[in-house]
Design an enzyme around this catalytic site. Structure first.
Site, PDB file in Angstrom:
ATOM      1  NE  ARG A   1      86.993 -66.361 -59.429  1.00  0.00           N
ATOM      2  CZ  ARG A   1      86.027 -66.847 -58.659  1.00  0.00           C
ATOM      3  NH1 ARG A   1      85.027 -67.526 -59.193  1.00  0.00           N
ATOM      4  NH2 ARG A   1      86.051 -66.638 -57.374  1.00  0.00           N
TER       5      ARG A   1
ATOM      6  NE  ARG B   1      81.408 -65.466 -56.587  1.00  0.00           N
ATOM      7  CZ  ARG B   1      82.550 -65.471 -55.897  1.00  0.00           C
ATOM      8  NH1 ARG B   1      82.542 -65.791 -54.616  1.00  0.00           N
ATOM      9  NH2 ARG B   1      83.692 -65.166 -56.475  1.00  0.00           N
TER      10      ARG B   1
HETATM   11  P1  AMP Z   1      86.324 -63.696 -54.436  1.00  0.00           P
HETATM   12  O1  AMP Z   1      84.925 -63.451 -53.924  1.00  0.00           O
HETATM   13  O2  AMP Z   1      87.370 -63.562 -53.376  1.00  0.00           O
HETATM   14  O3  AMP Z   1      86.428 -64.993 -55.192  1.00  0.00           O
HETATM   15  O4  AMP Z   1      86.622 -62.522 -55.474  1.00  0.00           O
HETATM   16  C1  AMP Z   1      85.848 -62.344 -56.638  1.00  0.00           C
HETATM   17  C2  AMP Z   1      86.570 -61.397 -57.593  1.00  0.00           C
HETATM   18  O5  AMP Z   1      86.692 -60.097 -56.998  1.00  0.00           O
HETATM   19  C3  AMP Z   1      87.978 -61.796 -57.990  1.00  0.00           C
HETATM   20  O6  AMP Z   1      88.019 -62.732 -59.057  1.00  0.00           O
HETATM   21  C4  AMP Z   1      88.579 -60.436 -58.385  1.00  0.00           C
HETATM   22  O7  AMP Z   1      88.137 -60.012 -59.665  1.00  0.00           O
HETATM   23  C5  AMP Z   1      87.945 -59.493 -57.354  1.00  0.00           C
HETATM   24  N1  AMP Z   1      88.766 -59.385 -56.133  1.00  0.00           N
HETATM   25  C6  AMP Z   1      88.444 -59.833 -54.884  1.00  0.00           C
HETATM   26  N2  AMP Z   1      89.428 -59.558 -54.018  1.00  0.00           N
HETATM   27  C7  AMP Z   1      90.400 -58.933 -54.735  1.00  0.00           C
HETATM   28  C8  AMP Z   1      91.690 -58.429 -54.409  1.00  0.00           C
HETATM   29  N3  AMP Z   1      92.195 -58.498 -53.170  1.00  0.00           N
HETATM   30  N4  AMP Z   1      92.421 -57.870 -55.405  1.00  0.00           N
HETATM   31  C9  AMP Z   1      91.946 -57.773 -56.654  1.00  0.00           C
HETATM   32  N5  AMP Z   1      90.751 -58.248 -57.034  1.00  0.00           N
HETATM   33  C10 AMP Z   1      89.977 -58.822 -56.086  1.00  0.00           C
END
Ligand code: AMP
Ligand code: ADP
Length: 216
Positions: free
Chosen positions: A170, A159
């Protein structure tokens, strides 16, 4: 039927453990990150709005996320495990409101606890095949053939937001905006199952299953 929320920093192993939880208990795996990535691939308006936030390691605005996740939850009558949502106390309040309107309650919150020092190698070593959702790690969860999905889907990818410069953003975002969500649920006296997620994947699964089984 189970309804769970899985909390923890990025790279804690939420997606990995969610897959095992749904294999054992049923229910749908609702990952906000996976849904957003699918929206981006589809080129939808939501995907386009989310793009710049995701690429920089920031959070996508709460109103967009709340609507997206509530819509996904409505399509899963057999329960769900929420992965990556809620990520702010505003999202947690939005979720509470939607659950109250639907007359639903989550069974528990599984909180994966892991030190920051373990996060960077987990995230930078993550490889996945987005379409089938399989997630591997270059050291701790290798595919059978290097770089290839075990399900025969094709070549694994890294990713873009798992590159070290975005990972540190993050983590910062997690500490500034997401870690408070645990405190929000503590104040509400919710059932919170804290799990030491610094152990190897199978040990973490066993600890989660043990705690979930003891709720019954
Ligand atoms: P993840 O796959 O959970 O690591 O999410 C990847 C990215 O998606 C994050 O760094 C955020 O930019 C966005 N994202 C995912 N879930 C959320 C959430 N609940 N609220 C806001 N942004 C989110
Ligand atoms: P999250 O969904 O919380 O962001 P993932 O489940 O995608 O995290 O896991 C991040 C990376 O770390 C993946 O490459 C995964 O294979 C690996 N991983 C997950 N849990 C563990 C663990 N307990 N020990 C070592 N590596 C892990």
């Amino acid at each position: 039927m189970v309804r769970l929320i899985l909390l923890g920093p990025p790279g804690a192993g939420k997606g990995t453990q969610c897959k095992r939880i749904i294999d054992k208990y049923g229910a749908a795996h609702l990952s906000s990150g996976d849904i957003l990535r699918a929206e981006r691939t589809a080129g939808s308006a939501l995907g386009k709005k989310a793009q710049s936030y995701m690429d920089s390691g920031a959070l996508v605005p709460d109103d967009l996320i709340i609507d997206m996740m509530i819509a996904a939850m409505k399509k899963t009558p057999k329960g769900y495990v929420l992965d990556g949502f809620p990520r702010t106390t505003v999202q947690a309040k939005g979720l509470d409101k939607a659950l109250a309107n639907a007359g639903e309650k989550v069974d528990a919150i599984v909180n994966l606890v892991v030190d920051d020092s373990l996060i960077l190698p987990r995230m930078t070593g993550r490889r996945s095949f987005p379409k089938c959702g399989a997630v591997y790690h270059v050291q701790t969860l290798k595919p059978k053939v290097e770089g290839q999905c075990d399900k025969g889907c094709g070549s694994l990818v890294q990713r873009a937001d798992d590159k070290p410069e975005v990972v540190s953003n993050r983590l910062k975002t997690y500490h500034e905006q997401t870690s408070a969500v645990v405190g929000y649920y503590q104040k509400k006296n919710a059932v919170i199952l804290n799990v030491d997620a610094s152990r190897e994947i199978d040990r973490v699964s066993e600890a989660i299953f043990q705690k979930l089984d003891s709720l019954k």
